[in-house]
Design an enzyme around this catalytic site. Structure first.
Site, short mmCIF file in Angstrom:
data_model
loop_
_atom_site.label_atom_id
_atom_site.label_comp_id
_atom_site.label_asym_id
_atom_site.label_seq_id
_atom_site.Cartn_x
_atom_site.Cartn_y
_atom_site.Cartn_z
N GLU A 108 -5.67 -7.97 0.20
CA GLU A 108 -6.55 -7.53 1.28
C GLU A 108 -7.86 -7.04 0.67
O GLU A 108 -7.86 -6.17 -0.18
CB GLU A 108 -5.93 -6.37 2.09
N GLU A 152 0.81 -1.22 0.00
CA GLU A 152 0.00 0.00 0.00
C GLU A 152 0.85 1.28 0.00
O GLU A 152 0.40 2.33 0.46
CB GLU A 152 -0.98 0.02 1.18
#
Length: 175
Positions: free
Chosen positions: A109, A6
């Protein structure tokens, strides 16, 4: 192994410059990724690691493009997306962009954006449950998404046990 995941968002110390405190440039990230990769593979001789480049889905929150920190195919075996849905199909553009990297794709995720989270199971079941996860997953496969695995985030923002109706997700033929 999914280091510096991320990084195109603004969540961790290794994220792109997007505000005070986040100062890792594109060049520095690529140097850092290469250093970590070479340390594990060359210095330590580990040749059984699958390297996963894992950006966050690009959103309206200013998240940078998914390929912003892409280290290149010589340093990456798989690409994944981290997607915290607000109940819409926000993944579409990011998925198209990540396909251009020509690697095996996944969702490392899958969780809920803050707008979909509630304090109690009773409140949660009124707005988003595991059935909704299953609908998203089914829609992705119906739309031709080629994803080798999907991992539902197990923390406070999306764990099947927290959402309710987990048996529907667990007993699905798709799952």
């Amino acid at each position: 192994f999914r280091p510096m995941h991320e990084a195109n968002g603004g969540f961790f110390w290794f994220c792109a410059p997007q505000g005070e405190g986040y100062t890792v440039s594109q060049e520095d990230m690529l140097r850092m990724w290469t250093y970590v990769h070479d340390y594990y593979t060359k210095d330590l001789g580990l040749d059984n690691i699958l390297w996963v480049y894992g950006p966050n889905v690009k959103g309206s929150d200013g998240t940078l493009p998914v390929d912003y920190y892409y280290p290149g195919e010589e340093y990456c075996d798989l690409v994944s997306l981290d997607w915290y849905t607000s109940g819409h199909y926000e993944i579409a553009k990011s998925y198209e962009d990540i396909l251009k990297l020509d690697r095996v794709t996944s969702l490392a995720e899958l969780g809920l954006a803050e707008i979909l989270r509630r304090e109690t199971l009773e409140e949660q079941m009124k707005i988003f449950t595991c059935e909704d996860y299953l609908k998203i997953i089914n829609d992705m496969f119906k739309d031709g998404y080629k994803i080798c695995y999907i991992q539902v985030y197990a923390g406070w923002s999306g764990a099947p046990a927290y959402l309710g109706r987990g048996e529907i997700l667990a007993n699905s033929e798709m799952i």
